[in-house]
Scaffold this active site. Sequence first.
Site, mmCIF file in Angstrom:
data_model
loop_
_atom_site.group_PDB
_atom_site.id
_atom_site.type_symbol
_atom_site.label_atom_id
_atom_site.label_comp_id
_atom_site.label_asym_id
_atom_site.label_seq_id
_atom_site.Cartn_x
_atom_site.Cartn_y
_atom_site.Cartn_z
ATOM 1 N N ASP A 324 0.801 -1.228 0.000
ATOM 2 C CA ASP A 324 0.000 0.000 0.000
ATOM 3 C C ASP A 324 0.833 1.276 0.000
ATOM 4 O O ASP A 324 0.404 2.300 -0.525
ATOM 5 C CB ASP A 324 -0.934 0.020 1.216
ATOM 6 C CG ASP A 324 -2.228 -0.738 0.938
ATOM 7 O OD1 ASP A 324 -2.506 -1.004 -0.245
ATOM 8 O OD2 ASP A 324 -2.947 -1.051 1.901
ATOM 9 N N TYR A 412 -10.077 0.207 2.598
ATOM 10 C CA TYR A 412 -9.671 0.239 4.004
ATOM 11 C C TYR A 412 -9.313 1.635 4.482
ATOM 12 O O TYR A 412 -8.745 2.426 3.736
ATOM 13 C CB TYR A 412 -8.451 -0.665 4.222
ATOM 14 C CG TYR A 412 -8.815 -1.950 4.930
ATOM 15 C CD1 TYR A 412 -9.029 -1.962 6.299
ATOM 16 C CD2 TYR A 412 -8.966 -3.144 4.238
ATOM 17 C CE1 TYR A 412 -9.380 -3.121 6.961
ATOM 18 C CE2 TYR A 412 -9.320 -4.319 4.885
ATOM 19 C CZ TYR A 412 -9.523 -4.302 6.251
ATOM 20 O OH TYR A 412 -9.877 -5.446 6.898
HETATM 21 CU CU LIG Z 1 -8.411 -6.649 7.370
#
Ligand SMILES: [Cu+2]
Length: 676
Positions: A324, A412
């Site tokens: 990420d 997320y």
């Molecule tokens: Cu997770």
Amino acid sequence: MNNMKLALLFLISTLFSLCTIASTYEHPLDPLTPSEFNLVRTIVLKSYKASPPKLTFQYIGLDEPDKSIVLSWLSSSKTHNKSTTLPRRRVFVIARFNKQSHEIIVDLSKRFIVSSKVHSGHGFPMLTFDEQDVAAELPHSYKPFIDSVNKRGLNISQVVCSTFTVGWYGEAKSKRTLKIQCFYTEGSVNLYVRPVEGITLVVDLDERKVVQYSDRFKIPVPKAEGTEYRASKQKPPFGPTFNGAAFVQPNGPGFKINGHSISWANWEFHLGYDVRAGSMISVASIFDIEQQRYRRVLYRGYISEFFVPYMDPTADWFFKTYLDSGEFGFGQSIVSLVPSADCPSNAAFFDAHYAGEDGKPVKIANAICVFEKYAGDIMWRHTESEIPDEEITEVRPDISLVVRTVSTVGNYDYIIDWEFKPSGSIKLGVGLSGILGIKGTPYTHVDQIKGDAFGTLLAENTIGVHHDHYLTYYLDLDIDGEDNSFVKTNLETVKITDESSPRKSYWTVVHETAKTEADARIKLGLKPSELVVINPNKETKPGNKLGYRLFPGTVAHPLLLSDDYPQIRGAFTNYNVFVTPYNKSEKWAGGLYSDQGRGDDTLNVWSLRNRSIENKDIVLWHTVGIHHVPCQEDFPIMPTLNGGFELRPTNFFESNPVLKTKQPKPVRVPKCTSQP
Ligand SMILES: [Cu+2]
């Protein structure tokens, strides 16, 4: 003082804090300013005789001065009261030009290109938002995709596509590509829980066109019902409900902001920002009331890489093994914080700036917040009732200073906290919230599942896929000086074989100083051990070496095979702890070019050089890890799952550094009338 006056005072003090945040640089580690981005852009475009999108800026960040230069600037600026000349300002640029990655160093002080070279190794630079936006739009004008959407009876105007990095699976040649998959938004904005499964597009980022298309199968899109998270869309019954709560500071915040330098209680540190790393904490020092001076603890700390491999090996999912930070930019993904929600009402906010792919500055308003936190916890206490006719109780409330960012990487949301405690501890917090990575399925009940579903059935047609989160922190600790050692304080059982004690055993400690990098690759939890970075050249009055201890929290060991491609790229998670000698070029645990990287420039590889780390300027790398088996409570939006670790002074002070802290003055809160 009435409530209105209190509120006004608080507002003024908050505004004062905000107004003091500088927009120009005055510290060698200050993040680049908008005008500096513009200057870099002008210098590079002029030199390359090109303009975007022919040349795109994939990364522009501070080429930080050598540590020795920063430290000598710091000490002379303290002596000469900040009038010292700043070290020259250099910028590191990665640009894409003619399908190549160019590494360019620009000297901003003298306005010229110091060096430029073409990257010849594997992997590609960070992806910009702009190119991902372009890629995500391509399916909407791609006929086979439109046909596939129509075939499924879906409304194309309600289809939203997202970009997925492709990883590396042994290909000899890599092209700079992205995969695209799409989601359905009709009836709910919670797109990530409603994938249109079966369809994957591959986009060539240099060509900016679809180069591969597959429509493998058709299964139902999970239904919209029960997936909304917006308050305005919820239907009764509501709850639970709370009374409002706030940490009231009638005299305003207790911290001071000077440019990007922050001081509070006994701490002072520099707060920086980088488009790849996010927030960066530098030159953190704590004031020792006995020695009447600030003592450095941390030279520089930030999240170096973030590995999120999903555990579904099928055709449309196997590649989902993200880095990420290196692929999407943890700093680029920082979102604006919501006052009084993401951060409490007593917070001050910093904006952040990065360069878009055209090199022009992009502002993230309220990117970082700083606030004092009082959660009702206890700093220390004791009640003594053994002394006849006396009852003694001493207690101190635990107040700390928090630096917070939230990075939303696709589905997320990562809440990243640096919490400074007056006791000398630094707590590094990671909160996971947002939306799970969801896979569509024909299943509506677990009884129907045949074979491995690769996750948990959370609702009809909805599987939350198993995955991991590994955050690797770069922690250049300087324990009251640069030359440090890494000591494993192993706890070992001692057997008592003679009659000297009724006991048969006890445990004691055996100190083991790591000589080389191999001694400091550690899988936590295998044996009881305290891990301490010490200054071997300084000791306390009783003769203990000054130290800071790594107090681990959430750790996980990779379960993928070490020769599996994602784990080769993510090999920096093979150990929970690494220690390396300080090296300015070793910043990114997953490699400088981690998109489609091949794991040949990672922390794991650097560590194999097995350099000497004893009594050297060393860097501690610690990986926080979570294996995530999704559960129904994580759906449709995840209650924050907290993890993290603590750096804690260990024989750094002569005694409890908050022994003599006084109770804060009582705060008068408005009187409440009790409910009948
Ligand atoms: Cu997770």
